[in-house]
Design a protein around this motif. Structure first.
Motif, PDB file in Angstrom:
ATOM      1  N   GLY A  16      -8.112  -0.233   3.238  1.00 24.53           N
ATOM      2  CA  GLY A  16      -8.706   1.054   3.558  1.00 24.53           C
ATOM      3  C   GLY A  16      -8.590   1.413   5.024  1.00 24.53           C
ATOM      4  O   GLY A  16      -7.976   0.687   5.820  1.00 24.53           O
ATOM      5  N   SER A  17      -9.202   2.543   5.368  1.00 25.84           N
ATOM      6  CA  SER A  17      -9.124   3.071   6.733  1.00 25.84           C
ATOM      7  C   SER A  17     -10.495   3.474   7.240  1.00 25.84           C
ATOM      8  O   SER A  17     -11.380   3.848   6.466  1.00 25.84           O
ATOM      9  CB  SER A  17      -8.211   4.300   6.776  1.00 25.84           C
ATOM     10  N   LEU A  18     -10.638   3.398   8.548  1.00 28.80           N
ATOM     11  CA  LEU A  18     -11.803   3.909   9.247  1.00 28.80           C
ATOM     12  C   LEU A  18     -11.353   4.495  10.570  1.00 28.80           C
ATOM     13  O   LEU A  18     -10.334   4.057  11.134  1.00 28.80           O
ATOM     14  CB  LEU A  18     -12.829   2.803   9.513  1.00 28.80           C
ATOM     15  N   ARG A  19     -12.122   5.448  11.057  1.00 35.73           N
ATOM     16  CA  ARG A  19     -11.863   6.000  12.380  1.00 35.73           C
ATOM     17  C   ARG A  19     -13.117   5.858  13.229  1.00 35.73           C
ATOM     18  O   ARG A  19     -14.159   6.440  12.901  1.00 35.73           O
ATOM     19  CB  ARG A  19     -11.476   7.476  12.288  1.00 35.73           C
ATOM     20  N   LEU A  20     -12.996   5.090  14.276  1.00 41.44           N
ATOM     21  CA  LEU A  20     -14.106   4.895  15.191  1.00 41.44           C
ATOM     22  C   LEU A  20     -14.035   5.909  16.315  1.00 41.44           C
ATOM     23  O   LEU A  20     -12.956   6.289  16.762  1.00 41.44           O
ATOM     24  CB  LEU A  20     -14.088   3.491  15.782  1.00 41.44           C
ATOM     25  N   SER A  21     -15.204   6.324  16.773  1.00 44.52           N
ATOM     26  CA  SER A  21     -15.304   7.225  17.918  1.00 44.52           C
ATOM     27  C   SER A  21     -16.190   6.591  18.979  1.00 44.52           C
ATOM     28  O   SER A  21     -17.124   5.853  18.665  1.00 44.52           O
ATOM     29  CB  SER A  21     -15.904   8.564  17.497  1.00 44.52           C
ATOM     30  N   SER A  63      -2.523  -8.656  16.587  1.00 48.43           N
ATOM     31  CA  SER A  63      -3.163  -8.690  15.270  1.00 48.43           C
ATOM     32  C   SER A  63      -3.383  -7.304  14.674  1.00 48.43           C
ATOM     33  O   SER A  63      -3.598  -7.187  13.466  1.00 48.43           O
ATOM     34  CB  SER A  63      -4.503  -9.423  15.368  1.00 48.43           C
ATOM     35  N   VAL A  64      -3.332  -6.261  15.494  1.00 45.23           N
ATOM     36  CA  VAL A  64      -3.592  -4.913  14.976  1.00 45.23           C
ATOM     37  C   VAL A  64      -2.405  -3.975  15.166  1.00 45.23           C
ATOM     38  O   VAL A  64      -2.444  -2.824  14.707  1.00 45.23           O
ATOM     39  CB  VAL A  64      -4.849  -4.283  15.633  1.00 45.23           C
ATOM     40  N   LYS A  65      -1.369  -4.454  15.806  1.00 47.27           N
ATOM     41  CA  LYS A  65      -0.210  -3.609  16.095  1.00 47.27           C
ATOM     42  C   LYS A  65       0.380  -3.074  14.809  1.00 47.27           C
ATOM     43  O   LYS A  65       0.574  -3.802  13.836  1.00 47.27           O
ATOM     44  CB  LYS A  65       0.820  -4.426  16.876  1.00 47.27           C
ATOM     45  N   GLY A  66       0.651  -1.780  14.797  1.00 45.13           N
ATOM     46  CA  GLY A  66       1.221  -1.152  13.615  1.00 45.13           C
ATOM     47  C   GLY A  66       0.193  -0.669  12.609  1.00 45.13           C
ATOM     48  O   GLY A  66       0.522   0.059  11.672  1.00 45.13           O
ATOM     49  N   ARG A  67      -1.068  -1.084  12.807  1.00 46.18           N
ATOM     50  CA  ARG A  67      -2.131  -0.673  11.879  1.00 46.18           C
ATOM     51  C   ARG A  67      -3.180   0.196  12.563  1.00 46.18           C
ATOM     52  O   ARG A  67      -3.772   1.067  11.942  1.00 46.18           O
ATOM     53  CB  ARG A  67      -2.816  -1.903  11.282  1.00 46.18           C
ATOM     54  N   GLN A  82      -8.208   4.727  15.297  1.00 49.38           N
ATOM     55  CA  GLN A  82      -7.868   4.893  13.887  1.00 49.38           C
ATOM     56  C   GLN A  82      -7.413   3.549  13.349  1.00 49.38           C
ATOM     57  O   GLN A  82      -6.458   2.960  13.874  1.00 49.38           O
ATOM     58  CB  GLN A  82      -6.763   5.932  13.726  1.00 49.38           C
ATOM     59  N   MET A  83      -8.082   3.065  12.331  1.00 52.61           N
ATOM     60  CA  MET A  83      -7.786   1.749  11.778  1.00 52.61           C
ATOM     61  C   MET A  83      -7.313   1.909  10.340  1.00 52.61           C
ATOM     62  O   MET A  83      -8.086   2.367   9.479  1.00 52.61           O
ATOM     63  CB  MET A  83      -9.022   0.850  11.838  1.00 52.61           C
ATOM     64  N   ASN A  84      -6.077   1.553  10.080  1.00 50.51           N
ATOM     65  CA  ASN A  84      -5.489   1.646   8.747  1.00 50.51           C
ATOM     66  C   ASN A  84      -5.147   0.250   8.234  1.00 50.51           C
ATOM     67  O   ASN A  84      -5.088  -0.714   9.012  1.00 50.51           O
ATOM     68  CB  ASN A  84      -4.230   2.506   8.787  1.00 50.51           C
ATOM     69  N   SER A  85      -4.911   0.172   6.948  1.00 53.39           N
ATOM     70  CA  SER A  85      -4.526  -1.104   6.318  1.00 53.39           C
ATOM     71  C   SER A  85      -5.461  -2.227   6.746  1.00 53.39           C
ATOM     72  O   SER A  85      -5.032  -3.312   7.135  1.00 53.39           O
ATOM     73  CB  SER A  85      -3.080  -1.458   6.682  1.00 53.39           C
ATOM     74  N   LEU A  86      -6.731  -1.971   6.662  1.00 54.19           N
ATOM     75  CA  LEU A  86      -7.710  -2.933   7.141  1.00 54.19           C
ATOM     76  C   LEU A  86      -7.677  -4.223   6.342  1.00 54.19           C
ATOM     77  O   LEU A  86      -7.449  -4.212   5.121  1.00 54.19           O
ATOM     78  CB  LEU A  86      -9.106  -2.322   7.123  1.00 54.19           C
ATOM     79  N   LYS A  87      -7.902  -5.315   7.038  1.00 53.02           N
ATOM     80  CA  LYS A  87      -7.887  -6.645   6.444  1.00 53.02           C
ATOM     81  C   LYS A  87      -9.273  -7.282   6.569  1.00 53.02           C
ATOM     82  O   LYS A  87     -10.093  -6.859   7.404  1.00 53.02           O
ATOM     83  CB  LYS A  87      -6.858  -7.521   7.153  1.00 53.02           C
ATOM     84  N   LEU A  88      -9.490  -8.307   5.782  1.00 48.59           N
ATOM     85  CA  LEU A  88     -10.769  -9.008   5.840  1.00 48.59           C
ATOM     86  C   LEU A  88     -11.070  -9.486   7.262  1.00 48.59           C
ATOM     87  O   LEU A  88     -12.220  -9.437   7.722  1.00 48.59           O
ATOM     88  CB  LEU A  88     -10.766 -10.192   4.883  1.00 48.59           C
TER      89      LEU A  88
END
Length: 125
Positions: A16-21, A63-67, A82-88
């Motif tokens: 899933g995705s989340l967007r932090l502000s 660890s977050v590059k590309g996502r 913006q956080m996409n393709s979230l992992k555990l």
């Protein structure tokens, strides 16, 4: 009063995705690089991403590059993640911080003058 307030965290399923502000009040962010950090339970705080004052330069932890994508709207005094393709393993409290320079120069905490209170991101099925 100078303040940084993060928002946008929550519970999301893997993939899933989340967007932090991160909204600033009491001062302008325009002249400072900004970073996002995160801290998982039992782990040290780690730098996730940084953006220069103009937004023209960004960098990311491997660890977050590309996502993840960092951005900023200086007119709104706000920085986003913006956080996409979230992992555990992305589960953590996420913090924004104001760098003392206008350019990104790493994630040493002593180079950051102000921090937000953090927002929880939980990735779970």
């Amino acid at each position: 009063q100078l303040q940084l307030v993060e928002s946008g965290g929550g519970l999301v399923q893997p993939g899933g995705s989340l967007r932090l502000s991160c909204a600033a009040s009491g001062f302008t962010l325009n002249y400072y690089a900004m970073s996002w950090f995160r801290q998982a339970p039992g782990k040290e705080r780690e730098g996730v991403s940084c953006i220069s004052s103009s937004g023209g330069s960004t960098n990311y932890a491997d660890s977050v590059k590309g996502r993840f994508t960092i951005s900023r709207d200086n007119a709104k005094n706000t920085v986003f993640l913006q956080m996409n393709s979230l992992k555990l393993e992305d589960t953590a409290v996420y913090y924004c911080a104001v760098h003392r320079r206008f350019y990104c120069s790493g994630y040493r905490p002593r180079e950051y003058d102000y921090w937000g209170q953090g927002t929880q991101v939980t990735v779970s099925s």
